[in-house]
Design a protein around this motif. Structure first.
Motif, short mmCIF file in Angstrom:
data_model
loop_
_atom_site.label_atom_id
_atom_site.label_comp_id
_atom_site.label_asym_id
_atom_site.label_seq_id
_atom_site.Cartn_x
_atom_site.Cartn_y
_atom_site.Cartn_z
N TRP A 1 43.24 -6.03 -11.62
CA TRP A 1 44.09 -5.56 -10.52
C TRP A 1 44.88 -6.67 -9.84
N ARG A 2 44.30 -7.83 -9.67
CA ARG A 2 45.03 -8.90 -8.99
C ARG A 2 45.83 -9.76 -9.95
N GLU A 3 45.29 -10.00 -11.15
CA GLU A 3 45.97 -10.87 -12.11
C GLU A 3 46.79 -10.09 -13.12
N GLY A 4 46.62 -8.77 -13.16
CA GLY A 4 47.41 -7.92 -14.05
C GLY A 4 47.04 -8.00 -15.52
N LEU A 5 45.84 -8.46 -15.84
CA LEU A 5 45.43 -8.56 -17.24
C LEU A 5 45.06 -7.18 -17.79
N PRO A 6 45.32 -6.95 -19.07
CA PRO A 6 44.84 -5.71 -19.69
C PRO A 6 43.31 -5.72 -19.74
N PRO A 7 42.68 -4.56 -19.86
CA PRO A 7 41.22 -4.49 -19.79
C PRO A 7 40.48 -5.43 -20.75
N ALA A 8 40.90 -5.55 -21.98
CA ALA A 8 40.20 -6.42 -22.93
C ALA A 8 40.29 -7.88 -22.50
N ALA A 9 41.45 -8.31 -22.07
CA ALA A 9 41.63 -9.68 -21.61
C ALA A 9 40.87 -9.92 -20.30
N ALA A 10 40.83 -8.91 -19.43
CA ALA A 10 40.10 -9.04 -18.17
C ALA A 10 38.60 -9.18 -18.42
N LEU A 11 38.07 -8.43 -19.37
CA LEU A 11 36.65 -8.55 -19.69
C LEU A 11 36.35 -9.93 -20.26
N ARG A 12 37.20 -10.38 -21.14
CA ARG A 12 36.99 -11.73 -21.71
C ARG A 12 37.06 -12.80 -20.63
N ALA A 13 38.02 -12.69 -19.73
CA ALA A 13 38.14 -13.67 -18.64
C ALA A 13 36.91 -13.63 -17.74
N ALA A 14 36.42 -12.44 -17.45
CA ALA A 14 35.24 -12.31 -16.60
C ALA A 14 34.01 -12.90 -17.29
N GLN A 15 33.87 -12.64 -18.58
CA GLN A 15 32.73 -13.20 -19.31
C GLN A 15 32.80 -14.72 -19.36
N ARG A 16 33.97 -15.25 -19.58
CA ARG A 16 34.12 -16.71 -19.63
C ARG A 16 33.83 -17.34 -18.27
N SER A 17 34.27 -16.68 -17.20
CA SER A 17 34.01 -17.18 -15.86
C SER A 17 32.52 -17.14 -15.54
N LEU A 18 31.86 -16.05 -15.89
CA LEU A 18 30.43 -15.91 -15.64
C LEU A 18 29.65 -16.94 -16.44
N ARG A 19 30.11 -17.23 -17.62
CA ARG A 19 29.45 -18.21 -18.48
C ARG A 19 29.45 -19.60 -17.86
N ARG A 20 30.44 -19.88 -17.03
CA ARG A 20 30.52 -21.20 -16.37
C ARG A 20 29.63 -21.29 -15.13
N ASP A 21 29.15 -20.15 -14.64
CA ASP A 21 28.29 -20.13 -13.45
C ASP A 21 26.86 -20.49 -13.87
N PRO A 22 26.27 -21.54 -13.29
CA PRO A 22 24.93 -21.96 -13.71
C PRO A 22 23.88 -20.86 -13.59
N ARG A 23 24.05 -19.95 -12.64
CA ARG A 23 23.07 -18.87 -12.48
C ARG A 23 23.10 -17.88 -13.63
N PHE A 24 24.25 -17.73 -14.27
CA PHE A 24 24.43 -16.69 -15.29
C PHE A 24 24.89 -17.28 -16.62
N ARG A 25 24.61 -18.52 -16.85
CA ARG A 25 25.09 -19.21 -18.05
C ARG A 25 24.54 -18.62 -19.34
N ALA A 26 23.31 -18.14 -19.32
CA ALA A 26 22.68 -17.62 -20.54
C ALA A 26 23.43 -16.39 -21.05
N PRO A 27 23.64 -16.29 -22.34
CA PRO A 27 24.41 -15.18 -22.91
C PRO A 27 23.87 -13.79 -22.58
N HIS A 28 22.58 -13.66 -22.34
CA HIS A 28 22.06 -12.32 -22.05
C HIS A 28 22.63 -11.77 -20.74
N SER A 29 23.22 -12.64 -19.90
CA SER A 29 23.81 -12.20 -18.63
C SER A 29 25.21 -11.64 -18.78
N TRP A 30 25.93 -12.01 -19.84
CA TRP A 30 27.34 -11.61 -19.94
C TRP A 30 27.75 -11.12 -21.33
#
Length: 78
Positions: A39-68
């Protein structure tokens, strides 16, 4: 898969679903990032999911793949 298929058969164009049980905090953070990217960046759903997963992967609390990694987009991927 059954619930996802039910939504798609009912006419929903796309569904984001998890393939396994994911902690609530990780899911809430991922969905927040996902919708922000759409909604804010205007990405299509597939790209938005990928961006969210990549961002979550960088968060030390959720780095493990089972989180994202268990979240998938099914249906109209554009």
């Amino acid at each position: 898969m059954g619930l996802t298929r039910g939504f798609l058969n009912a006419g929903v164009p796309r569904v984001v679903a998890s393939l396994w049980k994911v902690e609530d905090r990780a899911t809430a953070k991922l969905m927040s990032l996902f919708y922000r990217a759409m909604w804010r960046e205007g990405l299509p759903p597939a790209a938005a999911l990928r961006a969210a997963q990549r961002s979550l992967r960088r968060d030390p609390r959720f780095r493990a793949p089972h989180s994202w990694a268990g979240f998938v987009l099914q249906g109209d991927w554009r």
